[in-house]
Design an enzyme around this catalytic site. Structure first.
Site, PDB file in Angstrom:
ATOM      1  N   TYR B  90       0.863  -1.183   0.000  1.00  0.00           N
ATOM      2  CA  TYR B  90       0.000   0.000   0.000  1.00  0.00           C
ATOM      3  C   TYR B  90       0.900   1.233   0.000  1.00  0.00           C
ATOM      4  O   TYR B  90       1.986   1.207   0.579  1.00  0.00           O
ATOM      5  CB  TYR B  90      -0.861  -0.040   1.277  1.00  0.00           C
ATOM      6  N   ASN B 163     -15.419   3.297   4.759  1.00  0.00           N
ATOM      7  CA  ASN B 163     -16.398   2.964   3.720  1.00  0.00           C
ATOM      8  C   ASN B 163     -17.569   3.941   3.564  1.00  0.00           C
ATOM      9  O   ASN B 163     -17.850   4.361   2.432  1.00  0.00           O
ATOM     10  CB  ASN B 163     -16.898   1.532   3.910  1.00  0.00           C
ATOM     11  N   ALA B 191     -18.461  -3.635   1.108  1.00  0.00           N
ATOM     12  CA  ALA B 191     -18.850  -2.779   2.235  1.00  0.00           C
ATOM     13  C   ALA B 191     -19.173  -1.374   1.731  1.00  0.00           C
ATOM     14  O   ALA B 191     -20.201  -0.794   2.091  1.00  0.00           O
ATOM     15  CB  ALA B 191     -17.717  -2.734   3.257  1.00  0.00           C
ATOM     16  N   ARG B 212     -20.940 -10.182  -9.003  1.00  0.00           N
ATOM     17  CA  ARG B 212     -20.545 -11.430  -9.672  1.00  0.00           C
ATOM     18  C   ARG B 212     -21.610 -12.495  -9.461  1.00  0.00           C
ATOM     19  O   ARG B 212     -22.231 -12.551  -8.396  1.00  0.00           O
ATOM     20  CB  ARG B 212     -19.211 -11.939  -9.106  1.00  0.00           C
ATOM     21  N   GLY B 281     -11.116   0.930  -6.502  1.00  0.00           N
ATOM     22  CA  GLY B 281     -10.573  -0.389  -6.194  1.00  0.00           C
ATOM     23  C   GLY B 281     -10.302  -1.141  -7.480  1.00  0.00           C
ATOM     24  O   GLY B 281     -10.751  -0.725  -8.560  1.00  0.00           O
ATOM     25  N   TRP B 306      -9.345   8.208  -3.604  1.00  0.00           N
ATOM     26  CA  TRP B 306      -8.646   7.570  -2.486  1.00  0.00           C
ATOM     27  C   TRP B 306      -9.026   8.315  -1.210  1.00  0.00           C
ATOM     28  O   TRP B 306      -8.687   9.476  -1.041  1.00  0.00           O
ATOM     29  CB  TRP B 306      -7.136   7.635  -2.718  1.00  0.00           C
ATOM     30  N   MET B 307      -9.745   7.603  -0.346  1.00  0.00           N
ATOM     31  CA  MET B 307     -10.263   8.227   0.880  1.00  0.00           C
ATOM     32  C   MET B 307      -9.128   8.814   1.719  1.00  0.00           C
ATOM     33  O   MET B 307      -9.267   9.904   2.281  1.00  0.00           O
ATOM     34  CB  MET B 307     -11.034   7.169   1.681  1.00  0.00           C
ATOM     35  N   LYS B 366     -17.586  -8.403   6.758  1.00  0.00           N
ATOM     36  CA  LYS B 366     -16.486  -7.603   7.311  1.00  0.00           C
ATOM     37  C   LYS B 366     -16.226  -8.075   8.730  1.00  0.00           C
ATOM     38  O   LYS B 366     -17.152  -8.169   9.540  1.00  0.00           O
ATOM     39  CB  LYS B 366     -16.870  -6.127   7.282  1.00  0.00           C
TER      40      LYS B 366
END
Lengths: 374, 374
Positions: B90, B163, B191, B212, B281, B306-307, B366
């Site tokens: 990351y 989220n 989430a 999916r 994502g 990007w939070m 989660k």
């Protein structure tokens, strides 16, 4: 079955040409004085391969009435978008039958009684995309034309409204660039690419120009460097580019993409955080591919640019006039040169079409149809 | 060779843990009164697979001085980004050794003499990403914390800062949406996707949610529809989607992408002219692919979100406070539910890590670490 299809197409073509003739005749029957001038136009009655669907049409021209003018066309380029329009593969689809060509320069040779802003002898370019420039003469409304300086060379005038404007807007409208900033582009040798290089030089920007490797690559590198390119590199050299790592060059904030596929992805790797990649062409016919991490963590923005959309929105805007004035000023001052080109008599249009579809030469050449040298 | 490598890594790990202990001991040696409280933390001394590098560390906690407070952590989620951070994959790399976890909720149990805004019993969440939430207790500065309402449920509080905020900002910051407008997203069951669905419902927006195909697809469709989804469709159904062609549904102006690859390209086909695709994502691990024509002729814009970047820029902004207040208000009013989750005692963290890396269940779940139920 195939023979029937060919015959059907032949009939459609003939009917369409008859329809076009009817339009002209109908116009003449309104009582306007017919002149002895005969307009010769390159017309396509249906979409298809230009070499097959384009045909010459001769029509005597009506006299201009009210706010109409008669133009003598001087020159018009053959742009890839013109080819795509004829093929029916372009989002702009002029009603058929249509006169081909989207830009060019003409001279006013007669004016209607209510014409205010134009005089005989004025030079003009069409205001709208899809106006149909591939013809020796045209009758149209004065409001469909933009008057330009006679100081501007014929070639520069004929190619004013597409490529230099595309380069100008892409450098102005996405990222606020200041002298010393770097721009990276692929297709650096394209007509638009050559204007990007020159405008960067005029505005004090540095340009990194990616080109495909080819037989006379050194000749091309010299040519683009002479135009003002800071660096000219091949696609292969892009992958091992260390200009930015070593700090020699500030990272580009703007990337201009006319290729797509892996070429664009390699270019994008060098873009600075928060930078824009502006796509205006897709020569590789591959989609633009963006690593997810570049979007999320580097905040790279990927957008498109289409000159026709901008021109439509800004058709009569002050910004458009300012842009034309600035570009024309730079061209008259010889700070902007027309891209590599070949002037060809209008009657040899088939050669121009064929060589635009399959470019020759070390940097490609733009074909300019000359309507006065037949 | 391999054995030597393993031994080297073992030594690095031990040295790093000793370094962390030294930090604690050094802190205590400054003369602060040690309490009987022992903080248990999940620490990684080097980057690597979480199951291998994470270890529990026990340390007695110093008393808070000046503007410090002592927190008793209540709960913290295991987010995919936490896993990536531990893996070193990351872009945010906390200095090692580091306490894992990026969000969570705690309760103030002691305050230093100069603390002004917090009292014992207050609920708080960390202000900064990378603060290290996977621990039973923490000693930190009051300025590193945001006080939140005690009315907010523990699970909602523990999962407030990533989220729901990501969903909120993506729906607010790119396209000006008005009630009746449509949003399309993939990973609709993630989430963040669940918050997108719920916020769309609250704000009168319509949501098309791509998931999916899977064994219990009808169960998932019911679950998301109950949450407020307008439509839930599988990837296969996206390809033949005729909702927009038939005019049943206004074309989406905003697409939210957490998958990439062909999935995102199919989703993008349905986007309205001038629309935005926001990528946050890349679950498919394939790049985002954009047809050139969509960029040029449809004016589709492709950007990332990007939070962590937004939160860093807006760390103390009024806009951030407004967002928290609105989200908390909706959560307290039961208009926003926490996504599907499983609460697990903190000591069973290995199970939470493993099931986050390889999700189970019809919609994934989660994992929430509970620090008070051991």
């Amino acid at each position: 079955m195939a023979t029937t299809l060919v015959r059907c197409r032949e009939i459609v073509r003939k009917v369409s040409v008859i329809a076009l003739k009817y339009q002209f005749d109908n116009c003449m029957s309104q009582g306007f004085r017919a002149q002895s001038t005969v307009a010769r136009s390159l017309v396509y009655p249906e979409y298809g391969e230009p070499s097959k669907v384009i045909q010459q049409l001769e029509q005597p021209l009506a006299a201009p009435k009210d706010n109409e003018v008669v133009l003598r066309m001087l020159a018009a380029p053959v742009n890839p978008a013109d080819i795509n329009t004829i093929q029916g593969a372009y989002p702009l689809k002029p009603p058929l039958p249509a006169v081909a060509g989207n830009e060019g320069v003409g001279e006013v040779v007669a004016t209607g009684s209510a014409v205010k802003a134009l005089c005989v002898g004025d030079r003009v370019v069409p205001k709208h995309t899809g106006w149909g420039t591939w013809r020796t003469h045209a009758l149209c409304r004065e409001d469909d034309l933009i008057k330009i300086s006679k100081k501007l060379g014929i070639i520069e005038a004929a190619t004013l409204t597409v490529n230099p404007c595309t380069a100008y807007r892409m450098l102005k409208d996405f990222v606020k660039l200041k002298p010393g900033d770097t721009v990276i582009q692929n297709a650096g040798n394209s007509a638009c690419g050559q204007y990007v290089i020159q405008l960067c030089k005029v505005w004090g920007l540095r340009s990194i120009n990616i080109v495909r490797n080819r037989a006379k690559i050194d000749e091309l590198k010299c040519f683009l460097t002479d135009l003002g390119a800071t660096h000219v590199i091949t696609e292969e050299e892009t992958k091992k580019l260390d200009l930015f790592k070593s700090g020699t060059e500030p990272k580009p904030k703007l990337a201009l993409n006319a290729v797509g596929g892996k070429n664009a992805m390699e270019m994008l790797r060098h873009l600075d955080n928060g930078g824009y990649m502006v796509t205006y062409g897709g020569m590789s016919r591959e989609p633009v591919m963006l690593p997810t991490s570049a979007l999320i963590f580097k905040d790279i923005r990927c957008v498109g640019y289409w000159m026709s959309r901008w021109s439509k929105i800004n058709v009569d805007s002050d910004e458009r006039r300012r842009m034309f004035d600035e570009l024309i000023g730079l061209m008259v001052a010889k700070q902007l040169k027309a891209p590599l080109h070949t002037v060809i008599p209008f009657t040899q249009f088939q050669e121009a079409l064929s060589n635009t579809i399959n470019p020759k030469g070390f940097a490609g050449t733009k074909y300019i149809l000359d309507f006065q040298c037949q």
